[in-house]
Design a protein around this motif. Structure first.
Motif, PDB file in Angstrom:
ATOM      1  N   LYS A 126       0.813  -1.210   0.000  1.00  0.00           N
ATOM      2  CA  LYS A 126       0.000   0.000   0.000  1.00  0.00           C
ATOM      3  C   LYS A 126       0.852   1.268   0.000  1.00  0.00           C
ATOM      4  N   LYS A 127       2.022   1.217   0.606  1.00  0.00           N
ATOM      5  CA  LYS A 127       2.858   2.410   0.700  1.00  0.00           C
ATOM      6  C   LYS A 127       3.520   2.741  -0.629  1.00  0.00           C
ATOM      7  N   TYR A 128       4.037   1.714  -1.321  1.00  0.00           N
ATOM      8  CA  TYR A 128       4.803   1.956  -2.539  1.00  0.00           C
ATOM      9  C   TYR A 128       4.047   1.601  -3.814  1.00  0.00           C
ATOM     10  N   GLY A 129       2.901   0.931  -3.693  1.00  0.00           N
ATOM     11  CA  GLY A 129       2.228   0.432  -4.875  1.00  0.00           C
ATOM     12  C   GLY A 129       3.020  -0.729  -5.457  1.00  0.00           C
ATOM     13  N   CYS A 130       2.496  -1.366  -6.484  1.00  0.00           N
ATOM     14  CA  CYS A 130       3.226  -2.470  -7.101  1.00  0.00           C
ATOM     15  C   CYS A 130       2.775  -2.657  -8.539  1.00  0.00           C
ATOM     16  N   HIS A 131       3.722  -3.044  -9.363  1.00  0.00           N
ATOM     17  CA  HIS A 131       3.463  -3.240 -10.782  1.00  0.00           C
ATOM     18  C   HIS A 131       4.595  -4.093 -11.337  1.00  0.00           C
ATOM     19  N   LEU A 132       4.310  -4.883 -12.361  1.00  0.00           N
ATOM     20  CA  LEU A 132       5.334  -5.686 -13.032  1.00  0.00           C
ATOM     21  C   LEU A 132       6.054  -6.628 -12.073  1.00  0.00           C
ATOM     22  N   ALA A 133       5.311  -7.327 -11.238  1.00  0.00           N
ATOM     23  CA  ALA A 133       5.922  -8.278 -10.311  1.00  0.00           C
ATOM     24  C   ALA A 133       6.455  -9.483 -11.082  1.00  0.00           C
ATOM     25  N   LYS A 134       7.736  -9.794 -10.875  1.00  0.00           N
ATOM     26  CA  LYS A 134       8.397 -10.885 -11.592  1.00  0.00           C
ATOM     27  C   LYS A 134       9.108 -11.805 -10.609  1.00  0.00           C
ATOM     28  N   LEU A 135       8.914 -13.105 -10.776  1.00  0.00           N
ATOM     29  CA  LEU A 135       9.644 -14.080  -9.974  1.00  0.00           C
ATOM     30  C   LEU A 135      11.082 -14.165 -10.474  1.00  0.00           C
ATOM     31  N   THR A 136      12.029 -14.272  -9.556  1.00  0.00           N
ATOM     32  CA  THR A 136      13.438 -14.332  -9.930  1.00  0.00           C
ATOM     33  C   THR A 136      13.910 -15.784  -9.967  1.00  0.00           C
ATOM     34  N   SER A 137      15.174 -15.969 -10.359  1.00  0.00           N
ATOM     35  CA  SER A 137      15.738 -17.317 -10.418  1.00  0.00           C
ATOM     36  C   SER A 137      15.994 -17.884  -9.028  1.00  0.00           C
ATOM     37  N   LYS A 138      16.028 -17.011  -8.008  1.00  0.00           N
ATOM     38  CA  LYS A 138      16.200 -17.468  -6.634  1.00  0.00           C
ATOM     39  C   LYS A 138      14.838 -17.818  -6.049  1.00  0.00           C
ATOM     40  N   GLU A 139      14.743 -18.957  -5.411  1.00  0.00           N
ATOM     41  CA  GLU A 139      13.470 -19.449  -4.894  1.00  0.00           C
ATOM     42  C   GLU A 139      12.840 -18.482  -3.894  1.00  0.00           C
ATOM     43  N   ASN A 140      11.523 -18.303  -4.009  1.00  0.00           N
ATOM     44  CA  ASN A 140      10.732 -17.492  -3.077  1.00  0.00           C
ATOM     45  C   ASN A 140      11.148 -16.022  -3.050  1.00  0.00           C
ATOM     46  N   THR A 141      11.526 -15.478  -4.193  1.00  0.00           N
ATOM     47  CA  THR A 141      11.844 -14.052  -4.277  1.00  0.00           C
ATOM     48  C   THR A 141      11.236 -13.467  -5.544  1.00  0.00           C
ATOM     49  N   CYS A 142      11.001 -12.166  -5.513  1.00  0.00           N
ATOM     50  CA  CYS A 142      10.489 -11.476  -6.689  1.00  0.00           C
ATOM     51  C   CYS A 142      10.995 -10.044  -6.703  1.00  0.00           C
ATOM     52  N   VAL A 143      10.894  -9.406  -7.844  1.00  0.00           N
ATOM     53  CA  VAL A 143      11.139  -7.971  -7.949  1.00  0.00           C
ATOM     54  C   VAL A 143       9.863  -7.336  -8.481  1.00  0.00           C
ATOM     55  N   PHE A 144       9.641  -6.076  -8.115  1.00  0.00           N
ATOM     56  CA  PHE A 144       8.494  -5.363  -8.659  1.00  0.00           C
ATOM     57  C   PHE A 144       8.794  -3.873  -8.690  1.00  0.00           C
ATOM     58  N   ALA A 145       8.096  -3.167  -9.559  1.00  0.00           N
ATOM     59  CA  ALA A 145       8.287  -1.729  -9.714  1.00  0.00           C
ATOM     60  C   ALA A 145       7.324  -0.975  -8.807  1.00  0.00           C
ATOM     61  N   SER A 146       7.788   0.151  -8.304  1.00  0.00           N
ATOM     62  CA  SER A 146       6.951   1.005  -7.464  1.00  0.00           C
ATOM     63  C   SER A 146       6.042   1.859  -8.339  1.00  0.00           C
ATOM     64  N   THR A 147       4.881   2.200  -7.816  1.00  0.00           N
ATOM     65  CA  THR A 147       3.974   3.113  -8.509  1.00  0.00           C
ATOM     66  C   THR A 147       3.663   4.344  -7.669  1.00  0.00           C
ATOM     67  N   LYS A 148       4.191   4.377  -6.445  1.00  0.00           N
ATOM     68  CA  LYS A 148       3.992   5.507  -5.539  1.00  0.00           C
ATOM     69  C   LYS A 148       5.317   5.813  -4.848  1.00  0.00           C
ATOM     70  N   GLU A 149       5.421   7.002  -4.297  1.00  0.00           N
ATOM     71  CA  GLU A 149       6.600   7.438  -3.545  1.00  0.00           C
ATOM     72  C   GLU A 149       7.788   7.734  -4.459  1.00  0.00           C
ATOM     73  N   ASN A 150       8.238   6.724  -5.237  1.00  0.00           N
ATOM     74  CA  ASN A 150       9.398   6.886  -6.110  1.00  0.00           C
ATOM     75  C   ASN A 150       9.346   5.828  -7.202  1.00  0.00           C
ATOM     76  N   ASP A 151      10.421   5.731  -7.980  1.00  0.00           N
ATOM     77  CA  ASP A 151      10.462   4.788  -9.103  1.00  0.00           C
ATOM     78  C   ASP A 151      11.439   3.646  -8.843  1.00  0.00           C
ATOM     79  N   THR A 152      11.646   3.332  -7.586  1.00  0.00           N
ATOM     80  CA  THR A 152      12.563   2.272  -7.187  1.00  0.00           C
ATOM     81  C   THR A 152      11.994   0.893  -7.521  1.00  0.00           C
TER      82      THR A 152
END
Length: 258
Positions: free
Chosen positions: A66-92
């Motif tokens: 809720k704080k940063y928003g989320c978009h483009l969530a992708k599972l990584t090659s490491k088990e039980n991890t993901c990356v996602f883009a922020s939609t609020k606060e910043n573009d981290t």
């Protein structure tokens, strides 16, 4: 042995189970399988990420951002991890452990909304594109950007080939697809293709626009532009709206074995 994809095979598929874990009537903005095909990850306008075990046909867990928003969530090659883009606060871009919902690392560098992420299946690499006219190469083991390509047009979509040695970048304004060697991503592309498919026409009425493009209160606005509009409205203290006809659900399928 892999089963070849054919028209008959696709026609034989049918929904086996419906998942409705996102808030009803809110769009799902990204959906991604892991490299094994067992797990599926979705992100939505409701600022939540959901993990599914496709092999067992069950919803594993929700993750809320809720704080940063989320978009483009992708599972990584490491088990039980993901990356996602922020939609609020910043573009981290945020690297998240799905085991305990803790952030492992932050990837800072983009100065505008991220338009796409592409994960490598064979190593720790991933590539990001953004409205700041840049494509960036990352390694999940380091917070530092590995390389930055400045583009002439906004890089709208990106993809990595199966060998993770070539990145394809599509620029929607010029309708050009460029191919770059990952090892030399900052250099000129080794090949470019002018795409011959027509750009979508501008519709004068909402009903003429495909439902998947009916996001927010702006007719036909693409998902990424819709996020920009949503961020602007949030900053101005304005309310944003979601098309009530867009269902926030996904369906799993299996082959019809009649």
């Amino acid at each position: 042995m892999a089963t070849p994809i054919s028209a008959n095979l696709l026609l034989s598929l049918k929904p086996a189970k419906l998942f409705s874990n996102h808030v009803p009537n809110t769009p799902i903005t990204s959906i991604d399988f892991d490299h094994t095909g067992q797990f599926l990850l979705t992100a939505g306008v409701d600022e939540s990420i959901h993990l599914y075990d496709v092999a067992k046909g069950r919803h594993v867990k929700p993750i809320y951002s809720k704080k940063y928003g989320c978009h483009l969530a992708k599972l990584t090659s490491k088990e039980n991890t993901c990356v996602f883009a922020s939609t609020k606060e910043n573009d981290t871009i945020r690297y998240l452990s799905l085991h305990d919902n803790s952030f492992i690392r932050y990837f800072k560098g983009h100065t505008a909304l991220v338009t796409d992420l592409a994960m490598a299946d064979l190593n720790h690499m991933f590539v990001s594109a953004a409205y700041d006219y840049s494509v960036r190469l990352w390694d999940t083991r380091s917070a530092n950007c590995q390389a930055t390509l400045v583009t002439d047009d906004i890089p709208f979509s990106i993809a990595l080939d199966p060998s993770n040695t070539v990145v394809a970048i599509y620029n929607s304004s010029s309708n050009v697809l460029s191919l770059h060697a990952v090892a030399h991503i900052t250099e000129r592309p080794f090949a470019t293709v002018v795409c011959d498919f027509a750009k979508p026409p501008i519709a004068s009425h909402r009903e003429r626009i495909p439902r998947h493009r009916q996001l927010g209160g702006l007719s036909g606005l693409p998902v990424h532009l819709w996020w920009q509009w949503r961020r602007f409205c949030t900053g101005m203290g304005l309310e944003t709206f979601v098309d009530s006809r867009t269902a926030g659900s996904i369906a799993s399928s299996q082959k019809d074995r009649k």
